[in-house]
Design an enzyme around this catalytic site. Structure first.
Site, PDB file in Angstrom:
ATOM      1  CG  HIS A  18      -1.811  -1.209   1.276  1.00  0.00           C
ATOM      2  ND1 HIS A  18      -2.154  -1.843   2.451  1.00  0.00           N
ATOM      3  CD2 HIS A  18      -2.405  -1.911   0.295  1.00  0.00           C
ATOM      4  CE1 HIS A  18      -2.924  -2.878   2.176  1.00  0.00           C
ATOM      5  NE2 HIS A  18      -3.085  -2.940   0.875  1.00  0.00           N
ATOM      6  CG  ASP A 109      -4.604   3.285   1.286  1.00  0.00           C
ATOM      7  OD1 ASP A 109      -5.547   3.254   2.115  1.00  0.00           O
ATOM      8  OD2 ASP A 109      -3.472   2.815   1.550  1.00  0.00           O
ATOM      9  CG  HIS A 366       1.876 -11.996  -5.691  1.00  0.00           C
ATOM     10  ND1 HIS A 366       2.884 -11.352  -6.360  1.00  0.00           N
ATOM     11  CD2 HIS A 366       1.390 -11.080  -4.822  1.00  0.00           C
ATOM     12  CE1 HIS A 366       3.004 -10.122  -5.909  1.00  0.00           C
ATOM     13  NE2 HIS A 366       2.108  -9.919  -4.975  1.00  0.00           N
ATOM     14  CD1 TRP A 369      -2.653  -2.078 -10.234  1.00  0.00           C
ATOM     15  CD2 TRP A 369      -3.236  -3.969 -11.256  1.00  0.00           C
ATOM     16  NE1 TRP A 369      -3.069  -1.746 -11.507  1.00  0.00           N
ATOM     17  CE2 TRP A 369      -3.442  -2.898 -12.164  1.00  0.00           C
ATOM     18  CE3 TRP A 369      -3.533  -5.266 -11.684  1.00  0.00           C
ATOM     19  CZ2 TRP A 369      -3.925  -3.077 -13.456  1.00  0.00           C
ATOM     20  CZ3 TRP A 369      -4.022  -5.448 -12.969  1.00  0.00           C
ATOM     21  CH2 TRP A 369      -4.201  -4.373 -13.841  1.00  0.00           C
ATOM     22  CB  SER A 371       4.082  -7.872  -8.762  1.00  0.00           C
ATOM     23  OG  SER A 371       4.732  -7.813  -7.506  1.00  0.00           O
ATOM     24  CD  GLU A 374       7.310  -3.448  -9.175  1.00  0.00           C
ATOM     25  OE1 GLU A 374       7.848  -4.575  -9.098  1.00  0.00           O
ATOM     26  OE2 GLU A 374       7.173  -2.711  -8.177  1.00  0.00           O
ATOM     27  CB  ALA A 389      -5.741  -9.311  -2.091  1.00  0.00           C
ATOM     28  CD  GLN A 391      -2.359 -11.652  -4.858  1.00  0.00           C
ATOM     29  OE1 GLN A 391      -2.162 -12.857  -4.846  1.00  0.00           O
ATOM     30  NE2 GLN A 391      -1.796 -10.833  -3.988  1.00  0.00           N
TER      31      GLN A 391
END
Length: 478
Positions: A18, A109, A366, A369, A371, A374, A389, A391
């Site tokens: 976060h 957030d 995994h 978001w 990753s 990126e 979550a 994912q």
């Protein structure tokens, strides 16, 4: 803006996943829109977060918040984050009140919606929510209070897909974790978030128009999801954190010797862990594939996949190497047999720097978001391995909509993915004919993200609109 800099206060809920997107949003506001930016990093008692700073933002770590009196020790990550932010309201209020320069805007957030009321209480003219993920997840959360009334029984037991106005349906097996058990507190926390999001003056998302154009129309249509959002939607991504980490050390020396796009990087984020059985199968799958790899390994867990989310981040000293002792749980002889083609790192690795390297051609991820972005912004195809979550939803977008990833036949949460299937997936994104088409799609997606963030691009302009509204309201309120 040249004569009167706006001052943005950003709140980050607990956890590296976060803090990172909040930092990058702060950087964009400071560098491109000349804002002064203060970030309050909220942590819970017992949480260890590596020191992250930015030369463009003032990052303040607030005193750790104890939630033991309002959340059980085994509470889910969503519950802990939401409760911690709620308990931190008075601390945040005091910190903002003590600032010499009054904030022009408050940005929270996903788990900070309970803090939106502080804007009115403290006389802050503008307030926004930054959802650091995609539009499908955001649409689902906005529609969740309605689904809560429409659906009887558990979501995972339904036999038909859930219809989200103007968006693709969500299958029962891919619902976000809080929806898997309606009696769990995390479910009620997420419904609460869906109800509170429209309190903000606008909703910022870490995605971009070319990636999710059809859903964006729905979110802005008052007859579809726009009826529940009620406020403007701003797509400001893909924002990724690019820390100043040196690309030196043995791991990068090894990468320099490998052919282009020949290495798969295996990592499950800052909080993901696998079972002993699954760790064993991943090891055998990598070995059987006969492909080069870098694997960031954590000791197996017997608990939930998110069990490491608030744990201290284990470091491997930037790839400088350790003994074999951290890998006692790997198959016997695995390290020796793969010595010439693989690198195994304990706990942590400089992910962004590794993904940037031209020798890296795949990412077993995994699907968090951060990753995901990126990987996309470095044009690296993925094996989608969702753990917790949102994912599963992310993996569906990557595989079924964007075509930049492959995934197991069944979600890993349903059971152990076998070594043969892992072998096939690794070869599919690195060596087989299909790899060329996937790589071409992810490169085009990378280019569209770069266009969106460039001067005059859709994401640049969206954040500019927010900045202009904040400054205009600041000037009108004195």
């Amino acid at each position: 803006m040249e004569t009167s800099r706006a001052h943005a206060v950003l709140l980050s809920s607990p956890g590296m996943g976060h803090l990172v997107p909040i930092l990058e949003l702060g950087n964009r506001l400071a560098l491109h829109h000349k804002f002064a930016v203060t970030i309050f990093n909220v942590t819970k008692s017992g949480q260890t977060t590596p020191a992250l700073n930015s030369p463009h933002c003032h990052v303040i770590d607030l005193p750790p918040i104890s939630v033991s009196h309002v959340a059980p020790p085994d509470a889910a990550m969503v519950t802990i984050c939401a409760v911690t932010m709620r308990e931190a309201k008075s601390v945040i209020s005091s910190a903002i009140s003590g600032m010499k320069v009054k904030p022009s805007v408050l940005v929270v957030d996903l788990f900070g919606t309970d803090c939106l009321c502080l804007a009115e209480e403290l006389g802050i003219p503008s307030k926004y929510i930054y959802i650091a993920t995609n539009a499908l997840f955001t649409s689902l959360v906005l529609y969740l209070p309605t689904l809560d009334k429409l659906i009887k029984g558990e979501y995972v037991d339904q036999t038909s897909d859930f219809q989200i106005p103007g968006s693709r349906p969500v299958r029962p097996d891919e619902v976000i974790d809080p929806m898997r058990d309606r009696s769990n507190q995390q479910y009620h926390e997420m419904v609460r978030v869906g109800l509170q999001m429209p309190i903000a003056d606008g909703i910022l998302l870490n995605t971009w128009e070319e990636a999710e154009s059809s859903r964006l129309k729905s979110m802005r249509d008052e007859n579809l999801i726009g009826r529940f959002a009620k406020k403007p939607i701003y797509l400001v991504g893909p924002l990724t954190w690019d820390p100043a980490v040196s690309s030196s050390g043995p791991i990068f020396e090894w990468l320099d010797k490998q052919p282009a796009e020949s290495v798969i990087f295996v990592s499950f984020g800052s909080g993901g862990k696998l079972s002993y059985e699954q760790t064993t199968e991943v090891a055998w799958g990598l070995e059987l594939s006969q492909q080069r790899f870098i694997w960031v390994v954590r000791p197996p867990t017997s608990g939930s996949a998110e069990s490491a989310y608030f744990s201290p981040v284990e470091s491997n000293d930037n790839g400088k190497g350790k003994s074999d002792e951290p890998f006692y749980f790997l198959p016997k002889g695995f390290l020796a047999r793969t010595r010439d083609v693989g690198q195994v790192l304990p706990g942590w690795a400089p992910q962004m720097e590794i993904l940037k390297h031209p020798s890296v051609g795949g990412f077993l991820s995994h699907c968090g978001w951060n990753s995901t972005l990126e990987s996309v912004t470095n044009a690296v195809p993925m094996i989608a391995w969702p753990l917790y979550a949102e994912q599963k939803i992310n993996s569906t977008i990557l595989t079924e909509e964007l075509g930049v990833a492959v995934r197991p036949r069944e979600f890993p949460a349903k059971g152990v993915v076998g070594r043969e299937e892992i072998e096939v997936m690794v070869r599919k994104i690195l060596a087989d004919k299909e790899a060329f088409a996937i790589r071409d799609r992810v490169k085009k997606l990378k280019e569209s993200g770069e266009r969106a963030l460039s001067f005059g691009g859709t994401s640049y302009n969206a954040l500019s609109q927010v900045a202009e509204k904040v400054l205009s309201l600041q000037e009108s309120t004195g």
